[in-house]
Design an enzyme around this catalytic site. Sequence first.
Site, PDB file in Angstrom:
ATOM      1  N   ARG A  40      31.056  31.661  13.231  1.00 15.05           N
ATOM      2  CA  ARG A  40      31.399  32.950  12.982  1.00 15.05           C
ATOM      3  C   ARG A  40      31.752  33.219  11.684  1.00 15.05           C
ATOM      4  NH1 ARG A  40      33.696  31.065  17.979  1.00 15.05           N
ATOM      5  NH2 ARG A  40      33.049  32.106  19.747  1.00 15.05           N
ATOM      6  N   TYR A  54      21.118  34.342  25.074  1.00 15.23           N
ATOM      7  CA  TYR A  54      19.808  34.187  24.093  1.00 15.23           C
ATOM      8  C   TYR A  54      18.494  33.888  24.673  1.00 15.23           C
ATOM      9  CZ  TYR A  54      23.991  34.310  21.315  1.00 15.23           C
ATOM     10  OH  TYR A  54      25.052  34.370  20.380  1.00 15.23           O
ATOM     11  N   ARG A  99      24.491  34.312  13.378  1.00 17.45           N
ATOM     12  CA  ARG A  99      24.710  33.509  14.429  1.00 17.45           C
ATOM     13  C   ARG A  99      23.901  33.499  15.774  1.00 17.45           C
ATOM     14  NH1 ARG A  99      29.501  30.848  17.107  1.00 17.45           N
ATOM     15  NH2 ARG A  99      29.900  31.885  19.013  1.00 17.45           N
ATOM     16  N   LYS A 142      37.491  30.479  18.281  1.00 15.45           N
ATOM     17  CA  LYS A 142      37.934  31.447  19.460  1.00 15.45           C
ATOM     18  C   LYS A 142      38.389  30.786  20.533  1.00 15.45           C
ATOM     19  CE  LYS A 142      36.300  35.636  21.568  1.00 15.45           C
ATOM     20  NZ  LYS A 142      34.795  36.478  21.365  1.00 15.45           N
ATOM     21  N   HIS A 145      31.165  28.544  22.921  1.00 16.07           N
ATOM     22  CA  HIS A 145      31.086  29.395  24.122  1.00 16.07           C
ATOM     23  C   HIS A 145      31.920  28.373  25.044  1.00 16.07           C
ATOM     24  CE1 HIS A 145      27.473  31.905  22.919  1.00 16.07           C
ATOM     25  NE2 HIS A 145      28.742  32.239  22.290  1.00 16.07           N
ATOM     26  N   HIS A 170      27.318  38.430  12.158  1.00 17.86           N
ATOM     27  CA  HIS A 170      26.982  37.841  13.564  1.00 17.86           C
ATOM     28  C   HIS A 170      25.450  37.844  14.012  1.00 17.86           C
ATOM     29  CE1 HIS A 170      30.204  36.629  16.314  1.00 17.86           C
ATOM     30  NE2 HIS A 170      29.270  36.994  17.339  1.00 17.86           N
TER      31      HIS A 170
END
Length: 311
Positions: free
Chosen positions: A121, A287, A255, A146, A278, A252
């Site tokens: 990120r 994706y 990414r 995150k 994630h 983003h």
Amino acid sequence: MRHYSLRTEQVYVGWILRFIRFHGRRHPRDMGAPEVEAFLSSLAVEGRVAASTQNQALSALLFLYREVLDIELPWMADVVRAKRPRRLPTVLSEDEVARLLAQMEGRPWLVASLLYGTGMRLLEGLRLRVQDLDLVRREIVVRDGKGGKDRRTMLPTSLVEPLQRELVRARMLHEADLAAGFGRVWLPYALERKLPNASTGWGWQYVFPAPRRSVDPRDGVERRHHVDDGMLSRALKAASARAGLVKRVSAHTLRHSFATHLIERGHDIRTVQELLGHKDVATTQIYTHVLGRGANAVPSPLDRLPAPGAG
């Protein structure tokens, strides 16, 4: 106490002020679930805000009541929820990424290349410390990502030499700061108290330092922070226009493109999940819906028909 970022603190305070003003400057202690429901519903119905914006406001108000006022709000079942649209992420093709990067140079090019080459990120890339780079093993440690988690990702071989040059410039800047009586960098949590000399150590300095020192709004100490995130946003916008890209490009997007291109090349989705950081593999699976051959990468039946005019 909760170690929230300064940006999160500012956003939460902003929502709390809007909530108080919405109800005629009444004290939050004199209000409760009905007033919170009315405010959040107004955001969705009259303000037409996105679902993520409404959830952010809800988080701020729950923090206010639970952590500050020590009041537990009952479940607010009557809130009109903003609808969360199901949108696929914008992804560039490999050719589009190459055209975009070809229109960039210097530090913006390096940061953009690093985000695409690692899947980080934007702020994860800008907050990199010198000690997070392993140029020998070609690895990067992403600290406090995150959800407060650390993870490892690859360091593209093609960026080793540019990063070495960037580190030379960063070190010269740091040594100049030390000579001028500065040179301290912000340290997370209580590290500055536990390691009093660490803040001036080379390993803790930012890989991408800001061009000028600034006063930290938390404690009033003048330090050199990392470069502002607006730098890359402006550079990407200009480079996208020069490259003739129709798609909207942000940090983003790089990414998203990283993840999609790895899956296109046959890499395991669990591996991609770990590289992206994630929590749930379902987040990574989105994706698989943006691969180049259509929905779920299934070829269209039209392509199986005989060519027009063929016997």
